[in-house]
Scaffold this motif. Structure first.
Motif, PDB file in Angstrom:
ATOM      1  N   ALA A   1       0.826  -1.201   0.000  1.00  0.00           N
ATOM      2  CA  ALA A   1       0.000   0.000   0.000  1.00  0.00           C
ATOM      3  C   ALA A   1       0.865   1.259   0.000  1.00  0.00           C
ATOM      4  N   GLU A   2       1.896   1.225   0.818  1.00  0.00           N
ATOM      5  CA  GLU A   2       2.778   2.387   0.964  1.00  0.00           C
ATOM      6  C   GLU A   2       3.391   2.749  -0.392  1.00  0.00           C
ATOM      7  N   GLU A   3       3.920   1.724  -1.077  1.00  0.00           N
ATOM      8  CA  GLU A   3       4.563   1.972  -2.365  1.00  0.00           C
ATOM      9  C   GLU A   3       3.536   2.459  -3.393  1.00  0.00           C
ATOM     10  N   HIS A   4       2.345   1.874  -3.330  1.00  0.00           N
ATOM     11  CA  HIS A   4       1.265   2.294  -4.228  1.00  0.00           C
ATOM     12  C   HIS A   4       0.960   3.772  -4.041  1.00  0.00           C
ATOM     13  N   ASN A   5       0.808   4.167  -2.789  1.00  0.00           N
ATOM     14  CA  ASN A   5       0.483   5.567  -2.513  1.00  0.00           C
ATOM     15  C   ASN A   5       1.600   6.495  -2.974  1.00  0.00           C
ATOM     16  N   ARG A   6       2.839   6.042  -2.752  1.00  0.00           N
ATOM     17  CA  ARG A   6       3.988   6.852  -3.133  1.00  0.00           C
ATOM     18  C   ARG A   6       4.029   7.033  -4.660  1.00  0.00           C
ATOM     19  N   ILE A   7       3.751   5.947  -5.370  1.00  0.00           N
ATOM     20  CA  ILE A   7       3.778   6.015  -6.846  1.00  0.00           C
ATOM     21  C   ILE A   7       2.711   6.973  -7.359  1.00  0.00           C
TER      22      ILE A   7
ATOM     23  N   LYS B   1     -11.781  10.774  -8.447  1.00  0.00           N
ATOM     24  CA  LYS B   1     -11.631   9.316  -8.370  1.00  0.00           C
ATOM     25  C   LYS B   1     -12.964   8.647  -8.628  1.00  0.00           C
ATOM     26  N   SER B   2     -12.931   7.558  -9.364  1.00  0.00           N
ATOM     27  CA  SER B   2     -14.120   6.713  -9.358  1.00  0.00           C
ATOM     28  C   SER B   2     -13.864   5.603  -8.349  1.00  0.00           C
ATOM     29  N   LYS B   3     -14.868   4.754  -8.137  1.00  0.00           N
ATOM     30  CA  LYS B   3     -14.775   3.820  -7.009  1.00  0.00           C
ATOM     31  C   LYS B   3     -13.624   2.843  -7.202  1.00  0.00           C
ATOM     32  N   SER B   4     -12.811   2.758  -6.179  1.00  0.00           N
ATOM     33  CA  SER B   4     -11.718   1.797  -6.200  1.00  0.00           C
ATOM     34  C   SER B   4     -11.507   1.291  -4.787  1.00  0.00           C
ATOM     35  N   MET B   5     -11.881   0.026  -4.562  1.00  0.00           N
ATOM     36  CA  MET B   5     -11.705  -0.536  -3.225  1.00  0.00           C
ATOM     37  C   MET B   5     -10.225  -0.717  -2.905  1.00  0.00           C
ATOM     38  N   LEU B   6      -9.416  -0.859  -3.976  1.00  0.00           N
ATOM     39  CA  LEU B   6      -7.979  -1.003  -3.745  1.00  0.00           C
ATOM     40  C   LEU B   6      -7.404   0.250  -3.095  1.00  0.00           C
ATOM     41  N   THR B   7      -7.824   1.429  -3.613  1.00  0.00           N
ATOM     42  CA  THR B   7      -7.272   2.656  -3.028  1.00  0.00           C
ATOM     43  C   THR B   7      -7.828   2.871  -1.616  1.00  0.00           C
TER      44      THR B   7
ATOM     45  N   GLU C   1      -8.355   0.344   0.386  1.00  0.00           N
ATOM     46  CA  GLU C   1      -7.526  -0.604   1.116  1.00  0.00           C
ATOM     47  C   GLU C   1      -6.158   0.014   1.426  1.00  0.00           C
ATOM     48  N   CYS C   2      -5.643   0.805   0.480  1.00  0.00           N
ATOM     49  CA  CYS C   2      -4.316   1.417   0.651  1.00  0.00           C
ATOM     50  C   CYS C   2      -4.384   2.754   1.393  1.00  0.00           C
ATOM     51  N   HIS C   3      -5.592   3.203   1.716  1.00  0.00           N
ATOM     52  CA  HIS C   3      -5.789   4.504   2.371  1.00  0.00           C
ATOM     53  C   HIS C   3      -5.111   5.616   1.582  1.00  0.00           C
ATOM     54  N   LEU C   4      -5.387   5.626   0.283  1.00  0.00           N
ATOM     55  CA  LEU C   4      -4.778   6.621  -0.610  1.00  0.00           C
ATOM     56  C   LEU C   4      -5.288   8.033  -0.323  1.00  0.00           C
ATOM     57  N   ASN C   5      -6.602   8.154  -0.084  1.00  0.00           N
ATOM     58  CA  ASN C   5      -7.171   9.501   0.076  1.00  0.00           C
ATOM     59  C   ASN C   5      -6.473  10.326   1.150  1.00  0.00           C
ATOM     60  N   PRO C   6      -6.361   9.805   2.381  1.00  0.00           N
ATOM     61  CA  PRO C   6      -5.668  10.613   3.397  1.00  0.00           C
ATOM     62  C   PRO C   6      -4.207  10.879   3.028  1.00  0.00           C
TER      63      PRO C   6
ATOM     64  N   LEU D   1      -2.917  11.374   0.084  1.00  0.00           N
ATOM     65  CA  LEU D   1      -2.824  12.477  -0.877  1.00  0.00           C
ATOM     66  C   LEU D   1      -3.270  13.789  -0.253  1.00  0.00           C
ATOM     67  N   THR D   2      -4.322  13.727   0.537  1.00  0.00           N
ATOM     68  CA  THR D   2      -4.851  14.942   1.161  1.00  0.00           C
ATOM     69  C   THR D   2      -3.789  15.593   2.040  1.00  0.00           C
ATOM     70  N   GLU D   3      -3.086  14.735   2.806  1.00  0.00           N
ATOM     71  CA  GLU D   3      -2.013  15.254   3.672  1.00  0.00           C
ATOM     72  C   GLU D   3      -0.928  15.947   2.860  1.00  0.00           C
ATOM     73  N   ARG D   4      -0.819  15.571   1.596  1.00  0.00           N
ATOM     74  CA  ARG D   4       0.238  16.146   0.745  1.00  0.00           C
ATOM     75  C   ARG D   4      -0.311  17.229  -0.181  1.00  0.00           C
ATOM     76  N   GLY D   5      -1.451  17.782   0.208  1.00  0.00           N
ATOM     77  CA  GLY D   5      -1.946  18.969  -0.478  1.00  0.00           C
ATOM     78  C   GLY D   5      -2.724  18.716  -1.759  1.00  0.00           C
ATOM     79  N   ILE D   6      -3.188  17.494  -1.956  1.00  0.00           N
ATOM     80  CA  ILE D   6      -3.967  17.222  -3.159  1.00  0.00           C
ATOM     81  C   ILE D   6      -5.438  17.042  -2.770  1.00  0.00           C
ATOM     82  N   GLU D   7      -6.305  17.753  -3.474  1.00  0.00           N
ATOM     83  CA  GLU D   7      -7.730  17.597  -3.212  1.00  0.00           C
ATOM     84  C   GLU D   7      -8.218  16.336  -3.929  1.00  0.00           C
ATOM     85  N   VAL D   8      -8.796  15.404  -3.164  1.00  0.00           N
ATOM     86  CA  VAL D   8      -9.282  14.156  -3.752  1.00  0.00           C
ATOM     87  C   VAL D   8     -10.799  14.131  -3.639  1.00  0.00           C
ATOM     88  N   VAL D   9     -11.460  13.995  -4.773  1.00  0.00           N
ATOM     89  CA  VAL D   9     -12.917  13.942  -4.748  1.00  0.00           C
ATOM     90  C   VAL D   9     -13.386  12.589  -5.281  1.00  0.00           C
TER      91      VAL D   9
END
Lengths: 262, 456
Positions: B84-90, B105-111, B113-118, B120-128
């Motif tokens: 997950a960590e590497e996925h988020n980093r990529i 974003k459209s629905k992705s259970m993988l993201t 699972e990887c907790h991508l939204n927080p 990216l949000t922490e890094r200044g990207i708005e995720v909708v």
């Protein structure tokens, strides 16, 4: 010696008597039925005898080991399963009035102790092996509860999930009984929530599921809920008694025994 | 501590809500039944799907490499993420390098699972999140409670109140059509402003290098088509060998999920759109470890239809959040312990083992047997509560000795008869909290049988 040999069976039961024609059946009575619902065991023996079986009850039997097995404690289940296999190995037919115990022995012993034991749940034995249609009279409205392991592990019926020809051995067995009105709940095969240790682990959900089943059977006007497994019925009965409701539970064997005695 | 049981008890403690949730989800199971009955070869399709998945998993590395080659030939960039960590980093790297600050974003259970939204949000990207259900739970700051219907645990009145608060809809508005319309215009602005779109992947086709995304709202298409950058994230198990395998999977996916013959949009992506960029991130995150375990590898066949949740009598009453994982229900209870068996040791026990999940599964995963296998595995890892271990040890001792078994049974029956109700139903008795104990006959079956024998 822990068990009777095949040859010793007839003389052991009725010393000196002539060998009776008929099918020899070893009866396995699940531990909780033995201790808390003896009438279900008696009814099972009665039904089997009425249909020409010579019923033997190996007295050293205790349990199939499922409570330990389903808890994950396979090392504790193993000796109990091995014991069961040893005691019942000499018999050609082993019959148990429980789909869940039958499934444990038939489907999980191979994984657990490396050998399966041929057992039959009562209804499938009557339907598949003896091929009988019980007669008699039982003038009641009966809701059919399809216990999960009998349905989905033993395939006593087709089940609502699969697209296969509709079958139902329990319904067929009860179909020859006069005045018995067999009713279908709106959800034909939803779990009652007993689930062995689940009843304790997840007490709240377990009770909710049971009360939902009861409400379903009440809504179709059932006086009695029947099923192949006393465990489900014990759970439902516990809820019915707590809630002071008039709906009653009877094992299929009890209905068959009463109908045929009528 | 049994977390699922505690959260489930909380959910069930509101009987009206629990019953409503049960009925809402059961309704989807019924829609699935109706859709299934229109396909006479249903059971054959299940077998085919299971076989294709088993085959693909048995040659997973080869098919993944084939997919990579073909996707690259179509102009896509393929990235590999171990976890997950590497996925988020990529994903973050791709966005950062292109100066993206607004992502749809459209629905992705993988993201999820990887907790991508927080991340990216922490890094200044708005995720909708643009799937309606996902947007609702995102605005609620909740995780999804179902993989197909993320907001199934919320009533329309609650969504009306949420939209009033967040989107400025009139107070008291709870008409689903009007609320959807409001969400639509709110999301349209987000789509138009987005610099990148992220989608999941339902099926990745090895022989073509293309992939398929199934949605009902068209949000994936909008997200992938409007902005110049499309990122698609997939687990390694999404591979199917051939395009024609879709003829099996697309027929069972939507029918199993929602009872539709097919999803409203079934979008095939083959390389980037002209002038655009397409990045495919392929994630392992515990999947190859699962593949190495014969008892559990079949769970990788899952196509995330959610049918096992809809049929599960426990899920329907306890709600998806009681599982505490991205993928709840029977399949989630099989998958989660393979990632962290200690953390999720309660989940394999959050089932009655009724087996409905196994029979409903369109790819024939033996879910309830895998739950049972997990229980054995957890006991081996000493991750079941000590009271269970002690009880099993006592059970073995008693049930191995007929005399002790008979004595214990007798004692229990006597206790049931003579002990005062206050003591019988004291706190220790979990059974007796909501139910009465069984009757206490004077004689067991075996003693009745014996005396009957003597009488004859």
């Amino acid at each position: 010696m822990e068990f009777a040999t095949r040859a010793a069976i007839p003389s052991r039961r009725t010393p000196g008597a002539c060998y009776r024609a008929g099918v020899d059946v070893a009866l396995f009575v699940p531990c909780y039925v033995d201790q808390f619902y003896p009438q279900v065991g008696m009814a099972t023996a009665e039904v089997l005898e009425r249909h020409g079986c010579n019923v033997f009850f190996p007295e050293d039997q205790t349990c199939c080991g499922q409570p330990m097995y389903n808890s994950g404690c396979w090392d504790d289940a193993r000796p109990v399963a091995e014991r069961f296999a040893r005691i019942f190995a000499p018999y050609e037919h082993v019959v148990v009035p429980s789909g869940s115990c039958a499934s444990m022995v038939r489907n999980h012993y191979a994984d657990l102790i490396g050998k399966g034991v041929r057992v039959h749940e009562l209804c499938e034995f009557l339907h598949d092996v003896l091929k009988v249609t019980p007669r008699g009279r039982f003038p009641h409205k009966v809701g059919l509860h399809r216990s999960c392991h009998g349905l989905r592990e033993l395939r006593l019926g087709s089940g609502s999930e699969r697209l296969v020809p509709r079958t139902d051995k329990v319904r067929e067995l009860l179909s020859g009984i006069e005045s018995l009105e067999l009713l279908e709940p709106s959800r034909p095969d939803e779990c009652c929530g007993f689930g062995g240790t689940f009843a304790l682990d997840e007490e709240a959900v377990s009770c909710r599921m049971g009360r939902d089943r009861i409400a379903d059977h009440e809504s179709i006007g059932a006086e009695i809920v029947t099923g192949t497994d006393t465990s489900c019925l014990m759970h439902l009965e516990g809820l019915l008694r707590r809630d002071g409701k008039p709906l009653r539970v009877l094992h299929v064997a009890e209905i068959l025994a009463r109908a045929e005695a009528a | 501590v049994n977390l699922h049981a505690e959260k489930a008890a909380l959910f069930v403690s509101d009987p009206a809500r629990s019953a409503w949730h049960d009925q809402a989800v059961w309704w989807v199971r019924q829609k699935r039944d109706n859709a299934q009955r229109a396909v006479p070869e249903w059971e054959e399709l299940r077998s085919l799907a299971a076989q294709i998945k088993a085959h693909a998993l048995s040659r997973l590395a080869d098919y993944l490499e084939q997919f990579e080659r073909n996707a690259q030939a179509l102009g896509a960039r393929v990235h590999w993420a171990r976890d997950a960590e590497e996925h988020n980093r990529i994903v973050h790297g791709i966005l950062r390098d292109r100066g993206v600050t607004r992502l749809v974003k459209s629905k992705s259970m993988l993201t999820e699972e990887c907790h991508l939204n927080p991340y990216l949000t922490e890094r200044g990207i708005e995720v909708v999140d643009t799937d309606l259900g996902e947007r609702i739970v995102q605005l609620l700051r909740e995780p999804p409670s179902h993989i197909v219907m993320p907001a199934i645990h919320r009533k329309k009145e609650e969504i009306g109140a949420l939209f009033h608060d967040k989107l400025g809809t009139p107070a008291g508005l709870s008409d689903p059509k009007a609320l959807t319309e409001a969400a639509r215009s709110h999301l349209r602005e987000k789509f138009l402003a987005a610099q990148a779109g992220l989608t999941g992947v339902n099926f990745a086709i090895a022989e073509t290098g293309g992939f398929v995304v199934c949605t009902n709202e068209g949000n994936a298409d909008l997200g992938a088509s409007l902005p110049p950058l499309h990122i698609a994230c997939m687990g390694v198990e999404k591979i199917v060998p051939r395009a024609r395998d879709l003829g099996v999977f697309l027929r069972i996916l939507a029918r199993s999920a929602t009872g539709q013959p097919i999803t409203t949009y079934t979008s095939h992506f083959h390389g980037p759109k002209p002038g655009g960029e397409l990045h495919i991130v392929v994630v392992d995150h515990g999947r190859s470890a699962l593949l190495a375990r014969p008892d559990f590898r079949r769970s990788l066949s899952c196509i995330r239809c959610g049918a096992c949740m809809n049929t599960c009598p426990v899920y329907r009453r306890s709600g998806g959040h009681s599982y505490g994982v991205t993928v709840p229900g029977p399949i989630g209870s099989v998958l989660a312990p393979s990632v962290d068996s200690r953390k999720h040791r309660d989940l394999p026990f959050a089932s009655t083992l009724c087996g409905s999940c196994t029979d409903v599964c369109p790819v024939r995963i033996d879910l309830h047997h895998q739950l049972l296998a997990w229980r054995g595995e957890l006991a081996r890892q000493h991750l079941i509560p000590s009271y269970k271990r002690v009880a099993a040890r006592i059970g073995r001792g008693v049930l191995s000795r007929p005399w002790l078994y008979r004595f214990s049974g007798w004692l229990a029956r006597v206790a049931l008869r003579v002990l005062p109700r206050g003591l019988l139903y004291a706190r220790w008795n979990g059974w007796g909290r909501g139910r009465d104990l069984p009757p206490a006959p004077r004689a067991s079956f075996r003693s009745q049988w014996k005396s009957r024998g003597h009488a004859r």
